[in-house]
Design a protein around this motif. Structure first.
Motif, short mmCIF file in Angstrom:
data_model
loop_
_atom_site.label_atom_id
_atom_site.label_comp_id
_atom_site.label_asym_id
_atom_site.label_seq_id
_atom_site.Cartn_x
_atom_site.Cartn_y
_atom_site.Cartn_z
N SER A 38 -56.09 56.06 57.41
CA SER A 38 -54.70 55.91 56.99
C SER A 38 -54.51 56.71 55.71
O SER A 38 -55.49 57.07 55.03
N VAL A 39 -53.26 56.99 55.38
CA VAL A 39 -52.97 57.73 54.15
C VAL A 39 -53.48 56.96 52.93
O VAL A 39 -54.04 57.53 51.99
N GLU A 40 -53.31 55.63 52.97
CA GLU A 40 -53.76 54.80 51.85
C GLU A 40 -55.28 54.87 51.69
O GLU A 40 -55.80 54.96 50.57
N GLU A 41 -56.00 54.82 52.82
CA GLU A 41 -57.46 54.91 52.77
C GLU A 41 -57.90 56.27 52.25
O GLU A 41 -58.82 56.37 51.43
N ALA A 42 -57.25 57.33 52.72
CA ALA A 42 -57.61 58.68 52.28
C ALA A 42 -57.38 58.86 50.79
O ALA A 42 -58.20 59.46 50.09
N ALA A 43 -56.26 58.33 50.30
CA ALA A 43 -55.95 58.44 48.87
C ALA A 43 -56.98 57.68 48.04
O ALA A 43 -57.48 58.19 47.03
N SER A 44 -57.30 56.47 48.47
CA SER A 44 -58.28 55.66 47.74
C SER A 44 -59.65 56.32 47.75
O SER A 44 -60.33 56.38 46.71
N ASN A 45 -60.06 56.83 48.90
CA ASN A 45 -61.37 57.47 49.00
C ASN A 45 -61.45 58.75 48.19
O ASN A 45 -62.50 59.07 47.62
N PHE A 46 -60.34 59.49 48.13
CA PHE A 46 -60.35 60.73 47.35
C PHE A 46 -60.63 60.41 45.88
O PHE A 46 -61.45 61.08 45.23
N VAL A 47 -59.94 59.42 45.34
CA VAL A 47 -60.14 59.07 43.92
C VAL A 47 -61.57 58.61 43.70
O VAL A 47 -62.23 59.02 42.73
N LYS A 48 -62.09 57.77 44.59
CA LYS A 48 -63.44 57.24 44.43
C LYS A 48 -64.50 58.33 44.53
O LYS A 48 -65.50 58.33 43.80
N GLN A 49 -64.30 59.29 45.45
CA GLN A 49 -65.30 60.33 45.68
C GLN A 49 -65.18 61.50 44.69
O GLN A 49 -66.19 62.01 44.22
N HIS A 50 -63.95 61.91 44.41
CA HIS A 50 -63.76 63.13 43.63
C HIS A 50 -63.38 62.87 42.18
O HIS A 50 -63.50 63.78 41.34
N ARG A 51 -62.90 61.67 41.87
CA ARG A 51 -62.58 61.33 40.48
C ARG A 51 -63.17 59.95 40.19
O ARG A 51 -62.46 59.00 39.83
N PRO A 52 -64.50 59.80 40.35
CA PRO A 52 -65.13 58.47 40.26
C PRO A 52 -65.00 57.82 38.88
O PRO A 52 -65.13 56.60 38.77
N SER A 53 -64.76 58.61 37.84
CA SER A 53 -64.64 58.03 36.50
C SER A 53 -63.26 57.43 36.24
O SER A 53 -63.02 56.85 35.17
N SER A 54 -62.35 57.54 37.20
CA SER A 54 -61.00 57.01 37.02
C SER A 54 -61.04 55.52 36.72
O SER A 54 -61.69 54.74 37.41
N ILE A 55 -60.33 55.13 35.68
CA ILE A 55 -60.17 53.71 35.38
C ILE A 55 -58.98 53.16 36.16
O ILE A 55 -58.98 52.02 36.62
N LEU A 56 -57.97 53.99 36.36
CA LEU A 56 -56.78 53.59 37.11
C LEU A 56 -57.12 53.30 38.57
O LEU A 56 -56.54 52.40 39.19
N GLN A 57 -58.05 54.08 39.14
CA GLN A 57 -58.52 53.90 40.51
C GLN A 57 -57.43 54.07 41.56
O GLN A 57 -57.48 53.47 42.64
N ARG A 58 -56.45 54.90 41.26
CA ARG A 58 -55.41 55.22 42.23
C ARG A 58 -54.70 56.49 41.78
O ARG A 58 -54.88 56.95 40.64
N PHE A 59 -53.89 57.04 42.66
CA PHE A 59 -53.02 58.14 42.27
C PHE A 59 -51.90 57.60 41.40
O PHE A 59 -51.38 56.50 41.65
N ALA A 60 -51.51 58.35 40.39
CA ALA A 60 -50.36 57.96 39.57
C ALA A 60 -49.07 58.29 40.31
O ALA A 60 -49.05 59.11 41.23
N ARG A 61 -48.00 57.65 39.91
CA ARG A 61 -46.67 58.00 40.42
C ARG A 61 -46.08 59.07 39.53
O ARG A 61 -46.37 59.14 38.34
#
Length: 264
Positions: A206-229
């Motif tokens: 799903s788009v939501e899964e892809a977005a979540s996985n992208f942040v976890k895999q490619h921006r693992p240091s993110s504290i927000l853990q999601r795409f910003a608006r």
């Protein structure tokens, strides 16, 4: 805090979509006269109409010009000779393996992401200095600090923007003109949404899964853990453009959800 930019004219490049449109909308809500910019007249007109609907009483006009070229910047400067606020937002990104990036791509990214801001700052900044008030903001990226291996050509341009912004800020010494950069992280603009949808299709997610996985895999240091608006980035930019931000100059202001793992 009430941000009031009535009587100020603000130009936002690349503002017919994404972060740029959100910035234009946010500045219009402060009372500034906003100049929308994009390459096509139809999208410019549609954005003007959209902001006018969403922000009652807004003063919005638009100029179609391709700021990736010297001719396009010249046309924009001719149509709007003076502005109080310049937001250098126009930019592109494209994930591509380093060994597949041709010379033409490096030049194209530099022209759009870097030279547009150089040319327009050169055209507008002297007027700001003469009037002793102005705001220039470069929309850089956390990728200017954490160069992404999947799009090194993009990261290069975002680092260049930080250097230019800081250098221009030095030219404002002792004046009421400021030059700053804002560094978004992964943000769900229209272009990024298309990228995420493609990822979802490729991986059967799903788009939501892809977005979540992208942040976890490619921006693992993110504290927000999601795409910003887009609005979350625009809020920072509107503040930097405000009269209240008078002591913020030469800064690289992060709105990247804590991806950059440093305390300064």
């Amino acid at each position: 805090m009430k941000i009031d930019l009535s009587g100020k004219t603000a130009l936002v490049t690349g503002s017919t979509a994404g972060i740029g449109k959100a910035i234009a909308r946010g500045l219009a809500a402060t009372g500034a006269e906003v100049v929308v910019n994009g390459r096509g007249q139809a999208k410019v007109d549609a954005t003007i109409a959209e902001i006018a609907r969403e922000v009652p009483g807004a003063t919005v006009r638009g100029i179609a010009a391709d700021v990736s070229t010297a001719a396009g910047c010249k046309a924009l400067l001719a149509a709007v000779p003076d502005v109080d606020i310049l937001v250098n937002n126009a930019g592109i990104f494209e994930p591509k393996p380093f060994f597949e990036i041709p010379d033409e791509d490096w030049s194209r990214f530099f022209d759009i992401n870097v030279m547009s801001g150089v040319r327009l700052s050169r055209g507008y900044m002297q007027g700001m200095l003469k009037r002793n008030w102005g705001r220039i903001v470069f929309i850089s990226s956390e990728s200017g600090l954490n160069i992404p291996t999947e799009m090194i050509q993009y990261g290069m341009t975002k680092t260049a923007q930080l250097a230019i912004s800081r250098g221009l800020a030095e030219l404002t010494r002792g004046t009421a003109v400021t030059v700053n950069s804002v560094l978004p992280g992964p943000t769900m603009s229209e272009g990024v949404e298309t990228f995420v949808k493609d990822l979802a299709k490729q991986n059967g997610q799903s788009v939501e899964e892809a977005a979540s996985n992208f942040v976890k895999q490619h921006r693992p240091s993110s504290i927000l853990q999601r795409f910003a608006r887009t609005e979350e980035i625009a809020n920072m930019v509107v503040y930097v453009c405000s009269k209240q931000a008078s002591a913020t100059n030469g800064a690289a202001l992060r709105a990247e959800g804590g991806i950059v793992n440093t305390i300064a």
